[in-house]
Structure formats: structure tokens, C-alpha cells
Design a protein around this motif. Structure first.
Motif, PDB file in Angstrom:
ATOM      1  N   PHE A  51      33.756  38.509  40.191  1.00 35.57           N
ATOM      2  CA  PHE A  51      32.608  39.240  39.945  1.00 35.57           C
ATOM      3  C   PHE A  51      32.710  40.577  39.581  1.00 35.57           C
ATOM      4  N   ILE A  52      33.642  41.234  40.089  1.00 34.51           N
ATOM      5  CA  ILE A  52      34.014  42.553  39.930  1.00 34.51           C
ATOM      6  C   ILE A  52      34.589  42.849  38.221  1.00 34.51           C
ATOM      7  N   THR A  53      35.139  41.890  37.995  1.00 34.47           N
ATOM      8  CA  THR A  53      35.555  41.715  36.691  1.00 34.47           C
ATOM      9  C   THR A  53      34.679  41.515  35.678  1.00 34.47           C
ATOM     10  N   LEU A  54      33.980  40.464  35.813  1.00 35.07           N
ATOM     11  CA  LEU A  54      32.487  40.267  35.200  1.00 35.07           C
ATOM     12  C   LEU A  54      31.751  41.349  34.933  1.00 35.07           C
ATOM     13  N   LEU A  55      31.636  41.900  35.897  1.00 34.48           N
ATOM     14  CA  LEU A  55      30.635  43.029  35.936  1.00 34.48           C
ATOM     15  C   LEU A  55      31.220  44.292  35.159  1.00 34.48           C
ATOM     16  N   GLY A  56      32.545  44.832  35.557  1.00 33.31           N
ATOM     17  CA  GLY A  56      33.112  45.638  34.831  1.00 33.31           C
ATOM     18  C   GLY A  56      33.472  45.476  33.244  1.00 33.31           C
ATOM     19  N   SER A  57      33.479  44.098  32.978  1.00 31.97           N
ATOM     20  CA  SER A  57      33.808  43.660  31.555  1.00 31.97           C
ATOM     21  C   SER A  57      32.322  43.891  30.788  1.00 31.97           C
ATOM     22  N   ALA A  58      31.278  43.616  31.478  1.00 34.08           N
ATOM     23  CA  ALA A  58      29.917  43.969  30.785  1.00 34.08           C
ATOM     24  C   ALA A  58      29.802  45.355  30.393  1.00 34.08           C
ATOM     25  N   PHE A  59      30.128  46.372  31.471  1.00 29.33           N
ATOM     26  CA  PHE A  59      29.928  47.658  30.968  1.00 29.33           C
ATOM     27  C   PHE A  59      30.882  47.865  30.150  1.00 29.33           C
ATOM     28  N   ILE A  60      32.127  47.589  30.155  1.00 36.86           N
ATOM     29  CA  ILE A  60      33.173  47.878  29.041  1.00 36.86           C
ATOM     30  C   ILE A  60      32.632  47.547  27.798  1.00 36.86           C
ATOM     31  N   ALA A  75      37.342  45.039  22.216  1.00 32.11           N
ATOM     32  CA  ALA A  75      36.992  45.250  23.650  1.00 32.11           C
ATOM     33  C   ALA A  75      37.563  44.190  24.446  1.00 32.11           C
ATOM     34  N   MET A  76      37.546  43.099  23.883  1.00 26.40           N
ATOM     35  CA  MET A  76      37.935  42.082  24.921  1.00 26.40           C
ATOM     36  C   MET A  76      39.474  42.270  25.295  1.00 26.40           C
ATOM     37  N   LEU A  77      40.384  43.064  24.518  1.00 24.81           N
ATOM     38  CA  LEU A  77      41.603  43.046  24.861  1.00 24.81           C
ATOM     39  C   LEU A  77      41.438  44.153  25.939  1.00 24.81           C
ATOM     40  N   VAL A  78      40.662  45.088  26.094  1.00 24.22           N
ATOM     41  CA  VAL A  78      40.607  46.079  27.116  1.00 24.22           C
ATOM     42  C   VAL A  78      40.111  45.395  28.315  1.00 24.22           C
ATOM     43  N   CYS A  79      38.965  44.499  27.980  1.00 19.08           N
ATOM     44  CA  CYS A  79      38.538  43.694  29.318  1.00 19.08           C
ATOM     45  C   CYS A  79      39.670  42.700  29.982  1.00 19.08           C
ATOM     46  N   LEU A  80      40.532  42.261  29.137  1.00 23.90           N
ATOM     47  CA  LEU A  80      41.861  41.369  29.785  1.00 23.90           C
ATOM     48  C   LEU A  80      42.550  42.286  30.554  1.00 23.90           C
ATOM     49  N   VAL A  81      42.890  43.632  29.982  1.00 23.77           N
ATOM     50  CA  VAL A  81      43.833  44.577  30.852  1.00 23.77           C
ATOM     51  C   VAL A  81      43.056  44.790  31.888  1.00 23.77           C
ATOM     52  N   TYR A  82      41.842  45.268  31.957  1.00 25.23           N
ATOM     53  CA  TYR A  82      41.095  45.484  33.221  1.00 25.23           C
ATOM     54  C   TYR A  82      40.877  44.175  34.166  1.00 25.23           C
ATOM     55  N   ALA A  83      40.915  42.977  33.745  1.00 27.92           N
ATOM     56  CA  ALA A  83      40.986  41.869  34.543  1.00 27.92           C
ATOM     57  C   ALA A  83      42.077  41.501  35.233  1.00 27.92           C
ATOM     58  N   ALA A  84      43.243  41.954  34.624  1.00 26.55           N
ATOM     59  CA  ALA A  84      44.522  41.846  35.369  1.00 26.55           C
ATOM     60  C   ALA A  84      44.806  42.856  36.079  1.00 26.55           C
ATOM     61  N   ALA A  85      44.145  44.081  35.936  1.00 25.52           N
ATOM     62  CA  ALA A  85      44.323  45.240  37.121  1.00 25.52           C
ATOM     63  C   ALA A  85      43.399  44.848  38.109  1.00 25.52           C
ATOM     64  N   VAL A  86      42.074  44.409  38.032  1.00 26.18           N
ATOM     65  CA  VAL A  86      41.460  43.994  39.041  1.00 26.18           C
ATOM     66  C   VAL A  86      42.050  42.873  40.221  1.00 26.18           C
TER      67      VAL A  86
END
Length: 90
Positions: A51-60, A75-86
Motif C-alpha cells: 500500500f505504501i508503495t502504490l501510494l508513493g508511486s502515485a505521488f511520484i 517515472a516507472m524506473l523511479v517507482c521501481l527503485v522506490y518500491a525496492a527501498a520500501v
């Protein structure tokens, strides 16, 4: 369904979220997990981190659209890095 513009990217987006929900439900049933505390200091489970990943990805993606002229797939690349970090540290 003519009221909504169903395009291939829209169908892929919603299908991916549906598949993630099914996968995470199966994982929770098959291998229950105990919550863990990460850098946020709150206990989270796999579902919470999803949920945190999906919400953060929407904002990204929204910030990407509003603040840059670069192509949206980056932006998807940024979201994938963010998801891995989360999933690693939250």
C-alpha cells in the motif's frame, strides 16, 4: 463501459494491481508473516508495504507529470527503485 476510456495501458495498470492483490493474498495465506519495524518506526506487513508503495508511486507519477518534461516511462524506473527501498527498509 463506454463511459471510461479503456486503453491497453489502463487495462495493464488495473490488471497489474489486481494481480498484485491476488499474489499478496496467496502469500499471506500460505506464509503468514509477523509484522516488522523498519525506518518508519511502525510495524508493517507485506500488504502495508504494498500500500505504501502504490501510494508513493502515485505521488511520484503525479510529480513527474507536473514538474518534468521527461517521458513518463522514466517515472516507472523511479517507482521501481522506490518500491525496492520500501520493501527493503520500511
Amino acid at each position: 463501459m463506454a463511459w471510461m476510456a479503456w486503453t491497453i495501458p489502463t487495462a495493464i495498470f488495473f490488471s497489474t494491481i489486481a494481480a498484485l492483490l491476488v499474489i499478496f493474498t496467496v502469500l499471506a495465506a500460505r506464509w503468514p508473516e509477523t509484522p516488522r519495524s523498519g525506518i518508519l518506526g511502525i510495524e508493517t506487513t507485506r500488504g502495508d508495504r504494498l500500500f505504501i508503495t502504490l501510494l508513493g508511486s502515485a505521488f511520484i507519477n503525479l510529480a513527474w507529470l507536473g514538474l518534468t518534461e521527461a517521458a513518463q516511462p522514466w517515472a516507472m524506473l523511479v517507482c521501481l527503485v522506490y518500491a525496492a527501498a520500501v520493501f527493503r527498509w520500511v
